[in-house]
Structures are given as C-alpha cells and as structure tokens.
Design a protein around this motif. Structure first.
Motif, PDB file in Angstrom:
ATOM      1  N   SER A 205      32.786  40.542  -9.005  1.00 58.54           N
ATOM      2  CA  SER A 205      32.542  41.369 -10.130  1.00 58.54           C
ATOM      3  C   SER A 205      33.142  42.725 -10.009  1.00 58.54           C
ATOM      4  O   SER A 205      33.758  43.244 -10.787  1.00 58.54           O
ATOM      5  N   THR A 209      36.432  44.342 -11.772  1.00 56.05           N
ATOM      6  CA  THR A 209      36.090  45.395 -12.473  1.00 56.05           C
ATOM      7  C   THR A 209      36.526  46.766 -12.200  1.00 56.05           C
ATOM      8  O   THR A 209      36.505  47.823 -12.743  1.00 56.05           O
ATOM      9  N   GLU A 217      35.516  42.758 -22.175  1.00 59.21           N
ATOM     10  CA  GLU A 217      35.379  41.544 -20.841  1.00 59.21           C
ATOM     11  C   GLU A 217      34.922  42.267 -19.902  1.00 59.21           C
ATOM     12  O   GLU A 217      33.990  41.660 -19.183  1.00 59.21           O
ATOM     13  N   LEU A 221      31.572  40.851 -17.735  1.00 58.11           N
ATOM     14  CA  LEU A 221      31.523  40.369 -16.293  1.00 58.11           C
ATOM     15  C   LEU A 221      30.495  41.286 -15.734  1.00 58.11           C
ATOM     16  O   LEU A 221      29.638  40.530 -14.894  1.00 58.11           O
ATOM     17  N   SER A 224      27.054  39.531 -16.768  1.00 59.66           N
ATOM     18  CA  SER A 224      27.163  38.349 -16.146  1.00 59.66           C
ATOM     19  C   SER A 224      26.480  38.407 -14.690  1.00 59.66           C
ATOM     20  O   SER A 224      25.572  37.687 -14.387  1.00 59.66           O
ATOM     21  N   CYS A 225      27.131  39.408 -13.918  1.00 62.53           N
ATOM     22  CA  CYS A 225      26.650  39.641 -12.607  1.00 62.53           C
ATOM     23  C   CYS A 225      25.260  40.217 -12.804  1.00 62.53           C
ATOM     24  O   CYS A 225      24.567  39.826 -11.799  1.00 62.53           O
ATOM     25  N   VAL A 260      32.148  35.086 -14.334  1.00 67.92           N
ATOM     26  CA  VAL A 260      32.968  35.710 -13.198  1.00 67.92           C
ATOM     27  C   VAL A 260      33.711  34.941 -12.375  1.00 67.92           C
ATOM     28  O   VAL A 260      34.936  35.216 -12.084  1.00 67.92           O
ATOM     29  N   ALA A 263      36.748  34.112 -14.358  1.00 66.94           N
ATOM     30  CA  ALA A 263      37.808  35.611 -14.618  1.00 66.94           C
ATOM     31  C   ALA A 263      38.462  35.511 -13.320  1.00 66.94           C
ATOM     32  O   ALA A 263      39.606  35.788 -13.274  1.00 66.94           O
TER      33      ALA A 263
END
Length: 304
Positions: A205, A209, A217, A221, A224-225, A260, A263
C-alpha cells in the motif's frame, strides 16, 4: 464445509409456516432468505442456491474490479488465491455480502455516497457482519483526509479494546454472537500468518501510493489497507475473549486486501510483483493443507 447447513436451511425455508417478514430470517439474513424464496418459487432445488449465490458474489466483485482496474482476470486470480475457497466455496452469505461491500467502497472512493449507502445496505442484508465495516468507512464518507481517517480508526480500536463486555452487549442485538463468547482456538500459527499478510499489504500500500496523486484508486488502496489493519487488530483484541468471532471479523476485513494485491500485480514492478506473488504463494500453500478442500461430489440438480 457448510454445504449440509445450507441444505437444511433451504428445506426449513420450504417447510416454514411463518409469515413475512419473519420467514425471511429462516435464511438468517433477510436478503439471503429472499434469495432462497425466489429460487424455490421457480421450482429449483438447493443446488441452484449455491450456483446463484456464487454467481451473484463473483459478478458483484467483478463489477467492482472493472470499475477500479478496468480488468477482471488479475483481480479474480488474486481472489482465488485469497478468499474464494473460504467464501464463495464455503461461506456463501459472506461472499455475497463482500461483493456488495466491495461495490460500496468503490462508489464511496468515487464520491458517490448514495450508491455507497445502497450497496452497504444490500451487503448487510446478506450478512449482518458487513455492518462492522461502516464505522470505519464513515470518515471517508465525511470527506476526511487519510491521516484523520487512520487516527479516528485507531481511537475507535483503543476504545473497543477497553470495553470488556462489548460482545455480551452486542449479543443482545444479534444472538448469533453468543456462540462465540468465551471460545478459544486461534493458534500461534494463525497469528504468524496474519502478521505476514498484514506486513505485505501495508508495504504494498505504501509502495503503490507513495508518489501517486490523489485519486479514487489511491483512496481505495489506502482504505483497503486500513480495513485490513483494522481486521488484524480486531483479531488481536478478541482472540482471548472469542476466537471464533475474532477470526470471522478478521477475514471479513482482510478480504479488502484483494484490491492491494491486484494493484500490485498490475503495477508490474519488481517490488510489487514480488510482494504480491509471495502473498498469494503462501496462501495457496496454506490452502492446500487446510480442511476447506473436501472431497467433491457432484450432486443432482433436483428439487429435493
């Protein structure tokens, strides 16, 4: 593993004399009960419940993946490595709920709050545990920045850890929680695996990022992390009070790690590929030694 329970539930729904809406709760959650009734109204048997549930869950997840990545194969590969056999192949109500929870989070990260509300309600309708996700998505819904979102989530977890009788209080609203109170079962092995997984997700992550501009997006991420970290901490909080509940809530939150991992595969850089590959490889090895993959027998597509 849950096959027999769902077949019994299916037959109990058919034989039930309860009036609506009480009858819906024979399926434990109202929308899942409605799904059973819809299948029975077509004269179809319990096998169609499994097929329909899995199709619905995977379709919802595929739609979320397309909205985020514009691709299906790579995210679904990550899903198979991570949660397919635990959810779509076993806990089908959770599988459907997560599909709509994924859609809800994607809509929230795109600023479409009403759709987030609608999809979240549908998710809760298929499995009440999806309700636990909402408090940790509210800061994002109110437009708070990442640091504030993480800070509020951390404060919430500290407060939750301090409330010793939380589960007993929650059990008064949903009796299903009662069966988990006081049980034990989480092993050191499970904690090591959980620590490995969360370490990889946090690393990926940050890597994905670090230099990314603010975008839907990037929000997805980071959120989600956050959910994966929250799930891990919740497991630690409840593992000595109710290990079954601890694992269930952990695997619900941890499922969002798929965004994650997908991605990371799609980034196609050495660090992201290595991290995602190691994550999936370890989970596949664990799956091969687990009790989820029982001998499979094709059942007839009969009504009863």
């Amino acid at each position: 593993m849950d096959y027999g329970q769902y077949v019994i539930m299916f037959h109990n729904m058919h034989d039930s004399l309860l009036s609506y809406p009480a009858r819906l709760y024979v399926g434990k959650d109202p929308l899942f009960g409605a799904l059973i009734i819809a299948i029975q109204s077509l004269g179809l048997g319990p096998q169609w419940l499994f097929l329909t549930a899995v199709a619905l869950a995977l379709a919802a997840k595929a739609r979320a993946f397309v909205d985020v990545f514009g691709a299906i194969v790579t995210p679904l590969f990550a899903t198979i490595c991570m949660t397919y056999f635990l959810h779509e192949f076993t806990q089908i109500r959770v599988a459907i709920a997560l599909g709509f929870a994924f859609l809800a989070l994607v809509e929230l990260c795109n600023g479409r709050k009403m759709r987030w509300v609608i999809y979240s309600i549908i998710a809760v309708g298929f499995h009440v545990s999806a309700l636990a996700l909402i408090p940790f998505e509210l800061p994002l819904a109110f437009g708070m920045r990442t640091r504030m979102t993480w800070s509020l989530s951390g404060l919430s977890l500290v407060m939750l850890a301090a409330i010793g009788n939380f589960l007993s209080s929650f059990a008064s609203y949903d009796g299903r929680v009662t069966v988990y109170i006081g049980d034990t079962g989480l092993t050191t092995h499970m904690l090591i695996v959980g620590t490995f997984k969360i370490a990889i997700v946090v690393f990926l992550s940050i890597y994905l990022t670090a230099k990314a501009a603010e975008s839907p997006e990037r929000k997805l991420l980071m959120q989600s992390c956050l959910l994966a970290v929250v799930g891990y901490v919740l497991m630690i909080i409840f593992m000595d009070r109710a290990s079954g509940f601890a694992f269930r809530i952990y695997e619900l939150f941890d499922a969002f790690s798929v965004f994650v991992i997908a991605a990371a595969f799609l980034r196609r850089s050495v660090p992201s590929w290595f991290g995602a590959f190691a994550y999936c490889a370890v989970l596949l090895i664990l799956l091969s030694t687990s009790a989820l993959l029982l001998p499979y027998q094709l059942a007839p597509l009969s009504s009863y």
